[in-house]
Enzyme design. Structure first.
Site, PDB file in Angstrom:
ATOM      1  N   THR A  98      10.981  -0.852  64.849  1.00  0.00           N
ATOM      2  CA  THR A  98       9.995  -0.156  64.315  1.00  0.00           C
ATOM      3  C   THR A  98       9.338  -1.230  63.068  1.00  0.00           C
ATOM      4  O   THR A  98       8.192  -0.846  62.751  1.00  0.00           O
ATOM      5  CB  THR A  98      11.095   0.955  63.216  1.00  0.00           C
ATOM      6  OG1 THR A  98      11.971   1.482  64.100  1.00  0.00           O
ATOM      7  CG2 THR A  98      10.206   2.059  62.644  1.00  0.00           C
TER       8      THR A  98
ATOM      9  N   GLU B 234      19.104  -8.848  55.544  1.00  0.00           N
ATOM     10  CA  GLU B 234      18.403  -7.645  54.982  1.00  0.00           C
ATOM     11  C   GLU B 234      18.566  -7.130  53.867  1.00  0.00           C
ATOM     12  O   GLU B 234      18.260  -6.432  52.963  1.00  0.00           O
ATOM     13  CB  GLU B 234      18.598  -6.467  56.137  1.00  0.00           C
ATOM     14  CG  GLU B 234      17.671  -6.547  57.718  1.00  0.00           C
ATOM     15  CD  GLU B 234      18.339  -5.846  58.604  1.00  0.00           C
ATOM     16  OE1 GLU B 234      17.439  -5.763  59.782  1.00  0.00           O
ATOM     17  OE2 GLU B 234      19.295  -5.148  58.642  1.00  0.00           O
TER      18      GLU B 234
HETATM   19  C1  5RP Z   1      18.287  -4.675  62.469  1.00  0.00           C
HETATM   20  C2  5RP Z   1      18.576  -3.621  61.646  1.00  0.00           C
HETATM   21  C3  5RP Z   1      17.182  -2.357  62.144  1.00  0.00           C
HETATM   22  O1  5RP Z   1      16.735  -2.090  60.956  1.00  0.00           O
HETATM   23  C4  5RP Z   1      17.863  -1.369  63.022  1.00  0.00           C
HETATM   24  O2  5RP Z   1      18.684  -1.787  63.991  1.00  0.00           O
HETATM   25  C5  5RP Z   1      16.952  -0.488  63.565  1.00  0.00           C
HETATM   26  O3  5RP Z   1      16.190  -1.169  64.509  1.00  0.00           O
HETATM   27  P1  5RP Z   1      15.222  -0.272  65.538  1.00  0.00           P
HETATM   28  O4  5RP Z   1      13.931   0.081  64.455  1.00  0.00           O
HETATM   29  O5  5RP Z   1      14.818  -1.335  66.416  1.00  0.00           O
HETATM   30  O6  5RP Z   1      15.578   0.914  65.745  1.00  0.00           O
HETATM   31  O7  5RP Z   1      19.202  -3.013  60.866  1.00  0.00           O
HETATM   32  O8  5RP Z   1      19.395  -5.439  61.869  1.00  0.00           O
END
Ligand code: 5RP
Length: 241
Positions: free
Chosen positions: A49, A121
């Site tokens: 995303t 993050e």
């Molecule tokens: C990565 C994360 C991502 O924000 C989470 O996995 C969502 O990913 P995506 O947008 O591919 O569904 O925490 O460590």
């Protein structure tokens, strides 16, 4: 819950009100631009995303001072788009951090780390005044815990931490990549824990964070979202917490 105007599907094969999951991710990635403070730095998360957000950010790159990134992968994508990336240590605060989630509840508490970037993050989120979560509607849950909870761990503590989760009713599995333990950007491993029902995310995060060998637990309660841009079949909905 407030509602903002829907962003039109970018592809002609998506009739109004009908989007693929990727189109929903692209919609919220684009919608997140409204939260980027012009002339300032922006915190950037990790994942599919966020990749759409980075692509959108590239269109206003001349209007921002640069980015602080939460992973090697996002740094590479930002730089490839011509966006300057600053070290987190060089920055005192960010007006906003924009990232995805694996689960988000009605209070803005999240499970994150599906992309193994949870530690950085959480660090970048902690620098920010506001966390804007971008997610498709499948990520909205009533109670956290259906998605296997990612936990970054020091390798020598893996077995003990797995036993501690078992005592809570969880089942921890070491994440593999190509048959070998996945190694994070920080040189550590990831446990994915199923069977949890996280009713009190703040207490859970506080408890697990104290276990020796836990680098970061993927519950983002202390660093919860203040806003969620949720991609739904009806368009982008804005949740505020
Ligand atoms: C990565 C994360 C991502 O924000 C989470 O996995 C969502 O990913 P995506 O947008 O591919 O569904 O925490 O460590």
């Amino acid at each position: 819950m407030t509602h903002i105007p829907a962003v039109s599907p970018s592809s002609s094969d998506a009739p109004a009100g009908s989007y693929t999951q990727d189109q929903l991710k692209a919609l919220v990635g684009q919608a997140a631009l409204q939260y980027v403070v012009r002339g300032a730095l922006v915190g950037v998360g990790t994942g599919s995303t966020v990749n759409y957000f980075i692509d959108a950010l590239a269109t206003i790159k001349d209007q921002i001072a640069g980015a602080v990134s939460s992973s090697v992968a996002s740094t590479e994508r930002l730089r490839a788009a011509g966006i300057a990336v600053l070290e987190a240590n060089a920055v005192e605060r960010l007006p906003v951090y924009i990232d995805g989630a694996d689960e988000i509840d009605g209070r803005g508490y999240m499970v994150k780390g599906g992309g193994a970037a949870l530690t950085r993050e959480k660090i970048v989120a902690a620098l920010a005044d506001r966390f804007v979560c971008i997610a498709d509607a499948s990520k909205l849950v009533t109670v956290l815990g259906t998605f296997p909870l990612p936990v970054e761990v020091i390798p020598m503590a893996t077995a003990r931490i797995a036993r501690q989760f078992a005592a809570l009713g969880g089942h921890a599995v070491l994440r593999l990549r190509e048959g070998q333990p996945l190694v994070t950007d920080n040189g550590q491993h990831i446990l994915d824990v199923t069977g949890l029902h996280i009713d009190d995310p703040l207490a859970f995060e506080a408890q697990v964070s104290q276990w020796p060998g836990v680098v970061t637990v993927g519950v983002f309660a202390f660093q919860r979202a203040q806003v969620c841009l949720l991609g739904t079949p009806q368009g982008v909905k804005t949740l505020t917490f």
